[in-house]
Design a protein around this motif. Sequence first.
Motif, mmCIF file in Angstrom:
data_model
loop_
_atom_site.group_PDB
_atom_site.id
_atom_site.type_symbol
_atom_site.label_atom_id
_atom_site.label_comp_id
_atom_site.label_asym_id
_atom_site.label_seq_id
_atom_site.Cartn_x
_atom_site.Cartn_y
_atom_site.Cartn_z
ATOM 1 N N SER A 239 -15.930 -12.503 -2.941
ATOM 2 C CA SER A 239 -15.027 -11.843 -3.895
ATOM 3 C C SER A 239 -15.633 -10.542 -4.410
ATOM 4 O O SER A 239 -15.106 -9.934 -5.343
ATOM 5 N N PHE A 240 -16.743 -10.109 -3.810
ATOM 6 C CA PHE A 240 -17.296 -8.800 -4.149
ATOM 7 C C PHE A 240 -16.366 -7.717 -3.604
ATOM 8 O O PHE A 240 -15.708 -7.901 -2.577
ATOM 9 N N THR A 241 -16.337 -6.587 -4.257
ATOM 10 C CA THR A 241 -15.475 -5.488 -3.814
ATOM 11 C C THR A 241 -16.152 -4.620 -2.759
ATOM 12 O O THR A 241 -15.513 -3.730 -2.187
ATOM 13 N N GLU A 242 -17.433 -4.859 -2.520
ATOM 14 C CA GLU A 242 -18.158 -4.097 -1.517
ATOM 15 C C GLU A 242 -18.938 -5.069 -0.630
ATOM 16 O O GLU A 242 -19.168 -6.218 -1.011
ATOM 17 N N PRO A 243 -19.354 -4.651 0.586
ATOM 18 C CA PRO A 243 -20.132 -5.540 1.454
ATOM 19 C C PRO A 243 -21.457 -5.928 0.797
ATOM 20 O O PRO A 243 -22.079 -5.127 0.098
ATOM 21 N N VAL A 244 -21.860 -7.174 1.020
ATOM 22 C CA VAL A 244 -23.142 -7.649 0.505
ATOM 23 C C VAL A 244 -23.936 -8.290 1.646
ATOM 24 O O VAL A 244 -23.356 -8.909 2.548
ATOM 25 N N LYS A 245 -25.229 -8.110 1.598
ATOM 26 C CA LYS A 245 -26.110 -8.672 2.623
ATOM 27 C C LYS A 245 -26.860 -9.874 2.055
ATOM 28 O O LYS A 245 -27.337 -9.837 0.919
ATOM 29 N N THR A 246 -26.961 -10.906 2.849
ATOM 30 C CA THR A 246 -27.699 -12.094 2.433
ATOM 31 C C THR A 246 -28.121 -12.867 3.680
ATOM 32 O O THR A 246 -27.904 -12.412 4.814
ATOM 33 N N ASP A 247 -28.711 -14.030 3.484
ATOM 34 C CA ASP A 247 -29.145 -14.893 4.592
ATOM 35 C C ASP A 247 -28.535 -16.275 4.443
ATOM 36 O O ASP A 247 -28.336 -16.762 3.324
ATOM 37 N N ILE A 248 -28.243 -16.896 5.581
ATOM 38 C CA ILE A 248 -27.879 -18.311 5.609
ATOM 39 C C ILE A 248 -29.103 -19.082 6.085
ATOM 40 O O ILE A 248 -29.589 -18.860 7.198
ATOM 41 N N THR A 249 -29.615 -19.939 5.241
ATOM 42 C CA THR A 249 -30.804 -20.731 5.568
ATOM 43 C C THR A 249 -30.362 -22.120 6.006
ATOM 44 O O THR A 249 -29.653 -22.814 5.277
ATOM 45 N N LEU A 250 -30.777 -22.523 7.192
ATOM 46 C CA LEU A 250 -30.410 -23.823 7.757
ATOM 47 C C LEU A 250 -31.636 -24.718 7.793
ATOM 48 O O LEU A 250 -32.651 -24.371 8.402
ATOM 49 N N MET A 251 -31.534 -25.884 7.107
ATOM 50 C CA MET A 251 -32.655 -26.813 7.024
ATOM 51 C C MET A 251 -32.247 -28.197 7.500
ATOM 52 O O MET A 251 -31.107 -28.625 7.287
ATOM 53 N N HIS A 252 -33.201 -28.882 8.161
ATOM 54 C CA HIS A 252 -33.038 -30.299 8.468
ATOM 55 C C HIS A 252 -33.689 -31.076 7.323
ATOM 56 O O HIS A 252 -34.910 -31.060 7.152
ATOM 57 N N VAL A 253 -32.857 -31.700 6.516
ATOM 58 C CA VAL A 253 -33.323 -32.284 5.260
ATOM 59 C C VAL A 253 -34.262 -33.449 5.504
ATOM 60 O O VAL A 253 -35.282 -33.605 4.806
ATOM 61 N N ASP A 254 -33.961 -34.296 6.473
ATOM 62 C CA ASP A 254 -34.785 -35.497 6.696
ATOM 63 C C ASP A 254 -36.232 -35.154 7.029
ATOM 64 O O ASP A 254 -37.156 -35.859 6.616
ATOM 65 N N SER A 255 -36.449 -34.087 7.785
ATOM 66 C CA SER A 255 -37.816 -33.690 8.139
ATOM 67 C C SER A 255 -38.334 -32.560 7.255
ATOM 68 O O SER A 255 -39.462 -32.105 7.445
ATOM 69 N N ASN A 256 -37.476 -32.081 6.306
ATOM 70 C CA ASN A 256 -37.831 -30.969 5.432
ATOM 71 C C ASN A 256 -38.305 -29.758 6.242
ATOM 72 O O ASN A 256 -39.286 -29.086 5.902
#
Length: 569
Positions: A239-256
């Motif tokens: 819902s930002f009015t301008e492009p935003v940069k970020t990261d998607i972090t993917l974790m396997h919870v069982d093995s941390n």
Amino acid sequence: MTFLAPAFLWTLAALAPLAAIYFLKVRPRKKPVTAFFLWQKIFTEKKASALFKRLRDVFSLLLMALAFAAIAFALAEPDFAGDERKDLLIVVDHSASMSAKDGTTTRLEKAKQRARDLIAGMNGTQRAAVASFAEVTRMLEHPTRHRKALLEAVDSIQPTELPSRVEALRSLQPGDEWMKDTRVLLITDGCLDAPDRLPNVEVLRITDTAKNIGIARADLRSVPGGPARLGLFILPVSSFTEPVKTDITLMHVDSNKLVKIIPVTLLPGENAAVTLTLDDAPTGRWKATLGLDDALESDNSAFLYVPPRQPVPVGVLADDPFFFQNAVSAFERSDQLLSLAPDTKSAQLMLSKGKVPADISTVVFQPAGESTVWSKVGDEITAPVPKVLAKDHPLLRYLDAETMTFAGARQITAPTGAVVLVADESGPPLIYLMRQGAQTVCVVNLDPLAAQFYLSAWFPVLIHNAAAHLTHREDMPPATLPTGSSARVPGRADPTPYGPMLTSGFHETDSWTFATSLVSPEESLLKNDTLKESVKPIASGEAPSYWLLVLALGVLVGESILYDRRKVG
């Protein structure tokens, strides 16, 4: 302006005797004195100040008249809002988007304050009720004139991680006697799943400029190409009015274990889906997280669960097992639902031809001989014409039974309690289910060889559906469910759903793990310009009577101060 109790305006008539008291003069008594010159100075001073005293008395009279008039008008309850003064049902939206922060407060706190103002604006004859709304509508306080109880009900409304469901508001439509003359007021930010289907309610909008990104959809499941291959799907929104940069972090919870960091640039609105194939990926619990501080925290993470690969061991009981065995092997290589059991003792499901083994769920073709799951096996049906009787049954999913060839079907009678799914137009059942204790039997009344069923596209479909249904795996939950969902536990005969699961995260049962996330684009976008405020005139805040009484009290205090000063000097 109107008066809700105009009869009290007659109290203004008491101003006449009040004025008479101020202008009433008491004639002094005459008494002789021995020395007049002692009183002459006093009379001279009194004559000089008489005009000031009269003006002071008039001012005092005006103050008292103002106080008295304020009290009289307060008793008459003036109304400037043009409110119909019906009873109120105040519904406060507390879905996930209402937890969005705007400065130091949240939308929910603004909504609760607006509800308090509506309660403060009630007159003495009105009743009000308080309800909360998200995935369901809950009545927190039934119609009452007790303002303290209503305010306590408003204070009890807590933020949730639940999406809104407009369908839940339909229970508030006039039906009960008390609702026929009641105004339903919905206090919301407008971030609803179906605002165009909103029932007949008056909308009070909460608006702000909160900005947010979130995960609107997510999935993680096994894909063809290897025994440990998973496909990831994430749909982000902004819902930002301008492009935003970020990261998607993917974790396997069982093995941390941190598995992947995916840089993304999010544009305003709904973005293109992020897809990824993970090789050598373990099953179990996973978590995907957006790494940006924004207005709403609950939609920044998606919790996902991939169940262990545990195919159902299937046994085959037939003189010509080749086609049955190959069908099972094909599913073992694809979705891994089935696997060939080394022997009948280790099987959890049987594919049979002609007879039904004891104490194990079975799919049986071409019934023959005597059995407790059919009776009166008679002559062959000439040119059977199938008719579907239960179109929505999971065993018939993706199966066009009316185009199947039921060659070799015989005149049989299904026992009492059987569920007939497909029958011949003349009456005999062609596909039906029969439950005996823990055993469920699916009877398919045809000769697979005569009907060339083994070569039909419907053969693997029927095998897959029957195997999933008989082992209670026909409704496998997705990797993540929306918060507030209930779901049946796979593999369990008890159809009672588990839930509702009200918070995002992992929910453990004795045999299954469910993952829940917000995953609602309407809640994450925090913006809906299509839903406008539609409330009619209504009193809000402290009533005019309250401020009139405050005015009267202030005037009386002021008059008493003036009176004391007159007394002392």
